[in-house]
Design an enzyme around this catalytic site. Structure first.
Site, PDB file in Angstrom:
ATOM      1  N   LEU A  96       8.679 -32.847  65.307  1.00  0.00           N
ATOM      2  CA  LEU A  96       8.085 -32.094  66.417  1.00  0.00           C
ATOM      3  C   LEU A  96       8.436 -32.699  67.770  1.00  0.00           C
ATOM      4  O   LEU A  96       8.543 -32.003  68.765  1.00  0.00           O
ATOM      5  CB  LEU A  96       6.554 -32.080  66.272  1.00  0.00           C
ATOM      6  CG  LEU A  96       5.977 -31.209  65.161  1.00  0.00           C
ATOM      7  CD1 LEU A  96       4.507 -31.534  64.941  1.00  0.00           C
ATOM      8  CD2 LEU A  96       6.158 -29.735  65.491  1.00  0.00           C
ATOM      9  N   GLY A  97       8.572 -34.001  67.791  1.00  0.00           N
ATOM     10  CA  GLY A  97       8.863 -34.624  69.077  1.00  0.00           C
ATOM     11  C   GLY A  97       8.947 -36.124  68.947  1.00  0.00           C
ATOM     12  O   GLY A  97       8.656 -36.701  67.891  1.00  0.00           O
TER      13      GLY A  97
ATOM     14  N   GLY B 219       8.268 -39.689  71.475  1.00  0.00           N
ATOM     15  CA  GLY B 219       7.965 -40.327  72.742  1.00  0.00           C
ATOM     16  C   GLY B 219       8.500 -41.740  72.700  1.00  0.00           C
ATOM     17  O   GLY B 219       9.269 -42.095  71.803  1.00  0.00           O
TER      18      GLY B 219
ATOM     19  N   THR C 250       7.081 -41.233  66.820  1.00  0.00           N
ATOM     20  CA  THR C 250       7.730 -39.966  66.478  1.00  0.00           C
ATOM     21  C   THR C 250       6.635 -39.081  65.903  1.00  0.00           C
ATOM     22  O   THR C 250       5.697 -39.570  65.269  1.00  0.00           O
ATOM     23  CB  THR C 250       8.849 -40.148  65.429  1.00  0.00           C
ATOM     24  OG1 THR C 250       8.343 -40.944  64.365  1.00  0.00           O
ATOM     25  CG2 THR C 250      10.073 -40.816  66.028  1.00  0.00           C
ATOM     26  N   VAL C 251       6.757 -37.782  66.138  1.00  0.00           N
ATOM     27  CA  VAL C 251       5.711 -36.870  65.681  1.00  0.00           C
ATOM     28  C   VAL C 251       6.350 -35.836  64.758  1.00  0.00           C
ATOM     29  O   VAL C 251       7.374 -35.230  65.103  1.00  0.00           O
ATOM     30  CB  VAL C 251       5.010 -36.189  66.877  1.00  0.00           C
ATOM     31  CG1 VAL C 251       3.879 -35.297  66.400  1.00  0.00           C
ATOM     32  CG2 VAL C 251       4.467 -37.246  67.841  1.00  0.00           C
TER      33      VAL C 251
ATOM     34  N   LYS D  63       1.649 -38.376  63.658  1.00  0.00           N
ATOM     35  CA  LYS D  63       2.217 -39.223  64.719  1.00  0.00           C
ATOM     36  C   LYS D  63       2.391 -40.629  64.150  1.00  0.00           C
ATOM     37  O   LYS D  63       1.406 -41.294  63.819  1.00  0.00           O
ATOM     38  CB  LYS D  63       1.280 -39.222  65.936  1.00  0.00           C
ATOM     39  CG  LYS D  63       1.788 -40.087  67.067  1.00  0.00           C
ATOM     40  CD  LYS D  63       0.987 -39.866  68.348  1.00  0.00           C
ATOM     41  CE  LYS D  63       1.489 -40.760  69.456  1.00  0.00           C
ATOM     42  NZ  LYS D  63       0.848 -40.495  70.736  1.00  0.00           N
TER      43      LYS D  63
ATOM     44  N   ASP E 294      -2.639 -41.349  81.349  1.00  0.00           N
ATOM     45  CA  ASP E 294      -1.227 -40.945  81.184  1.00  0.00           C
ATOM     46  C   ASP E 294      -1.091 -39.423  81.079  1.00  0.00           C
ATOM     47  O   ASP E 294      -0.429 -38.916  80.171  1.00  0.00           O
ATOM     48  CB  ASP E 294      -0.674 -41.633  79.915  1.00  0.00           C
ATOM     49  CG  ASP E 294       0.840 -41.560  79.827  1.00  0.00           C
ATOM     50  OD1 ASP E 294       1.503 -41.490  80.876  1.00  0.00           O
ATOM     51  OD2 ASP E 294       1.366 -41.572  78.696  1.00  0.00           O
TER      52      ASP E 294
HETATM   53  N1  LIG Z   1      -0.533 -32.691  67.750  1.00  0.00           N
HETATM   54  C1  LIG Z   1       0.720 -32.332  68.052  1.00  0.00           C
HETATM   55  N2  LIG Z   1       1.205 -31.128  67.680  1.00  0.00           N
HETATM   56  C2  LIG Z   1       2.473 -30.759  67.990  1.00  0.00           C
HETATM   57  N3  LIG Z   1       3.341 -31.530  68.666  1.00  0.00           N
HETATM   58  C3  LIG Z   1       2.935 -32.751  69.056  1.00  0.00           C
HETATM   59  C4  LIG Z   1       1.597 -33.215  68.781  1.00  0.00           C
HETATM   60  N4  LIG Z   1       1.460 -34.455  69.309  1.00  0.00           N
HETATM   61  C5  LIG Z   1       2.638 -34.738  69.882  1.00  0.00           C
HETATM   62  N5  LIG Z   1       3.538 -33.732  69.745  1.00  0.00           N
HETATM   63  C6  LIG Z   1       4.924 -33.694  70.256  1.00  0.00           C
HETATM   64  O1  LIG Z   1       5.493 -34.996  70.187  1.00  0.00           O
HETATM   65  C7  LIG Z   1       5.848 -35.474  71.500  1.00  0.00           C
HETATM   66  C8  LIG Z   1       5.573 -36.972  71.586  1.00  0.00           C
HETATM   67  O2  LIG Z   1       4.209 -37.232  71.318  1.00  0.00           O
HETATM   68  P1  LIG Z   1       3.365 -38.299  72.157  1.00  0.00           P
HETATM   69  O3  LIG Z   1       3.444 -37.953  73.612  1.00  0.00           O
HETATM   70  O4  LIG Z   1       1.983 -38.354  71.588  1.00  0.00           O
HETATM   71  O5  LIG Z   1       4.192 -39.622  71.850  1.00  0.00           O
HETATM   72  P2  LIG Z   1       4.253 -40.999  72.683  1.00  0.00           P
HETATM   73  O6  LIG Z   1       5.306 -41.874  72.083  1.00  0.00           O
HETATM   74  O7  LIG Z   1       2.869 -41.582  72.734  1.00  0.00           O
HETATM   75  O8  LIG Z   1       4.706 -40.460  74.113  1.00  0.00           O
HETATM   76  P3  LIG Z   1       4.833 -41.228  75.519  1.00  0.00           P
HETATM   77  O9  LIG Z   1       6.244 -41.718  75.588  1.00  0.00           O
HETATM   78  O10 LIG Z   1       4.550 -40.107  76.519  1.00  0.00           O
HETATM   79  O11 LIG Z   1       3.777 -42.281  75.558  1.00  0.00           O
HETATM   80  C9  LIG Z   1       5.010 -34.638  72.462  1.00  0.00           C
HETATM   81  O12 LIG Z   1       5.602 -34.502  73.737  1.00  0.00           O
HETATM   82  C10 LIG Z   1       4.959 -33.302  71.721  1.00  0.00           C
HETATM   83  O13 LIG Z   1       6.138 -32.564  71.964  1.00  0.00           O
END
Ligand SMILES: Nc1ncnc2c1ncn2[C@@H]1O[C@H](COP(=O)(O)OP(=O)(O)OP(=O)(O)O)[C@@H](O)[C@H]1O
Length: 381
Positions: free
Chosen positions: A47-48, A50, A54-55, A74, A173
């Site tokens: 899904l994504g 960050g 990884t999600v 996540k 954030d």
């Molecule tokens: N519950 C969810 N449902 C669908 N997609 C999600 C969900 N949570 C996160 N994502 C996707 O995954 C991406 C990364 O998630 P997230 O921002 O929580 O990660 P991170 O590593 O903590 O990010 P950052 O670098 O902003 O701190 C998000 O931008 C979104 O596209």
């Protein structure tokens, strides 16, 4: 019960580093489509990603309800799970859950459905949300969103903040990739014109959450005194820039900057603007822009900042030799209006007043979410 037991065992860990100071090479877990976790979650796709996780989209074969058959998992990097740079995202969720009340605000923050550990990585099972505001802007091809949609987004985010702050959690954030649609868009993704109509239609359902606040990875408790760098640079609150202690009011400043950005498509502050040409630091450029557009820092706030003396002289004037070009929010918005026609002049005045509830230099003067939610600009058209 599961969560109640956990919340007693897990509390917030103190943060030893900040968003700005985290290690550059995160160790993400390798995951394959079809992989099974905990004997129930089958990975279906990514899904994504960050900086810290990884999600993944997963099917939950043990789901009790239809709505939780598909979940987002996540998977935090190893560094964020343990060690000095660990992020206590789980602790933030559990703390909010144990202190918060269910209701409108709770419904606007991504739900934690469960958690497990796998090979040294913390894995959070989250409700599946839709596209982020960044994704939406990518499809629309503009950084601006329709005003009705911005109003709904602000209402949803202010309700989320009312819930988090009253539960003892500061998000720190909030940015467009962390604001997600509560329901994914239909497939195939609607084209630009249709998407705007879909968003406006969704925004008309005032009581339903349209957007949810995600990523509690940088959240901290309200009960502790905080110092240090947080927030995306251009959304950073004045007290953070000058190195003063900060509290939940940083989230309010953050929302003020975003409300401006979503309506106009432009950033309110750009700390990198002409920084090299002028021979000053991005933080100084940022301070110049804040003073020009919002107003002066008072002595009391400057005294609280460890960088107060670095950037300001004894008279409270900026040390860097940049001549200030002061303006008002109304003047800025009139210029935007002439170029883009975002709203009529009467609404523009109300919108500027709305922004001023959040964009106040002294954190104590920023309005709490519950009051901002009553502002005239947020009323449904
Ligand atoms: N519950 C969810 N449902 C669908 N997609 C999600 C969900 N949570 C996160 N994502 C996707 O995954 C991406 C990364 O998630 P997230 O921002 O929580 O990660 P991170 O590593 O903590 O990010 P950052 O670098 O902003 O701190 C998000 O931008 C979104 O596209």
């Amino acid at each position: 019960m599961f969560f109640r037991k956990l919340s007693r065992a897990i509390s917030f860990k103190p943060k030893v580093s900040t968003r700005a100071g985290r290690s550059a090479r995160p160790c993400h877990l390798k995951v394959a489509v079809g992989q099974l976790f905990e004997g129930r979650y089958t990975i279906m796709g990514k899904l994504g990603q960050g900086s810290y996780a990884t999600v993944w989209l997963a099917r939950d074969d043990a789901a009790k309800t239809e709505s939780t058959k598909q979940v987002a998992i996540k998977i935090l990097t190893a560094e964020c799970t343990t060690g000095p740079e660990s992020l206590d995202e789980l602790g933030s969720f559990l703390s909010a859950r144990s202190h918060g009340t269910s209701g409108d605000g709770n419904e606007r923050v991504v739900k934690l459905l469960g958690y497990f550990h796998y090979r040294g990585h913390a894995c959070l099972v989250l409700e599946l949300l839709g596209e982020s505001v960044d994704d939406i802007r990518g499809i629309i091809g503009s950084r601006r969103l329709p005003a009705q949609v911005v109003k709904k987004l602000c209402r949803d985010m202010l309700l989320a903040l009312e819930y988090l702050h009253s539960s003892g959690v500061i998000h720190t954030d909030i940015h467009p990739s962390n604001i997600l649609l509560a329901r994914p868009l239909s497939r195939p993704t609607p084209p630009k014109d249709e998407l705007e109509k879909v968003l406006i239609e969704r925004a008309s359902h005032v009581a339903e959450p349209m957007f949810k606040l995600a990523d509690l990875g940088h959240a901290v408790p309200t009960e502790t005194v905080h110092h240090g760098l947080i927030q995306p640079t251009e959304l950073r609150a004045p007290e953070v820039i000058i190195g003063a202690s900060w509290d939940e009011k940083v989230d309010i400043w953050n929302m003020g900057c975003l409300a401006y950005e979503f309506v106009t498509g432009g950033r309110l502050f750009n700390p990198d603007y002409q920084t090299e040409e002028r021979g000053i630091e991005p933080a100084e450029t940022h301070l110049v822009q804040i003073i020009e557009q919002i107003g002066d820092f008072d002595d009391d706030l400057l005294r609280r900042g460890i960088y107060g003396e670095k950037y300001f002289d004894f008279a409270g004037d900026l040390r860097c030799s940049v001549s200030l070009c002061r303006t008002t929010m109304e003047e800025i918005m009139v210029r935007v209006q002439k170029k883009l026609g975002v709203m009529d002049l009467a609404e523009l005045t109300v919108f500027c007043d709305f922004l001023r509830t959040m964009l106040r230099i002294r954190p104590e003067e920023r309005w709490p979410p519950s009051l901002i939610l009553e502002h005239h600009w947020l009323e449904v058209d």
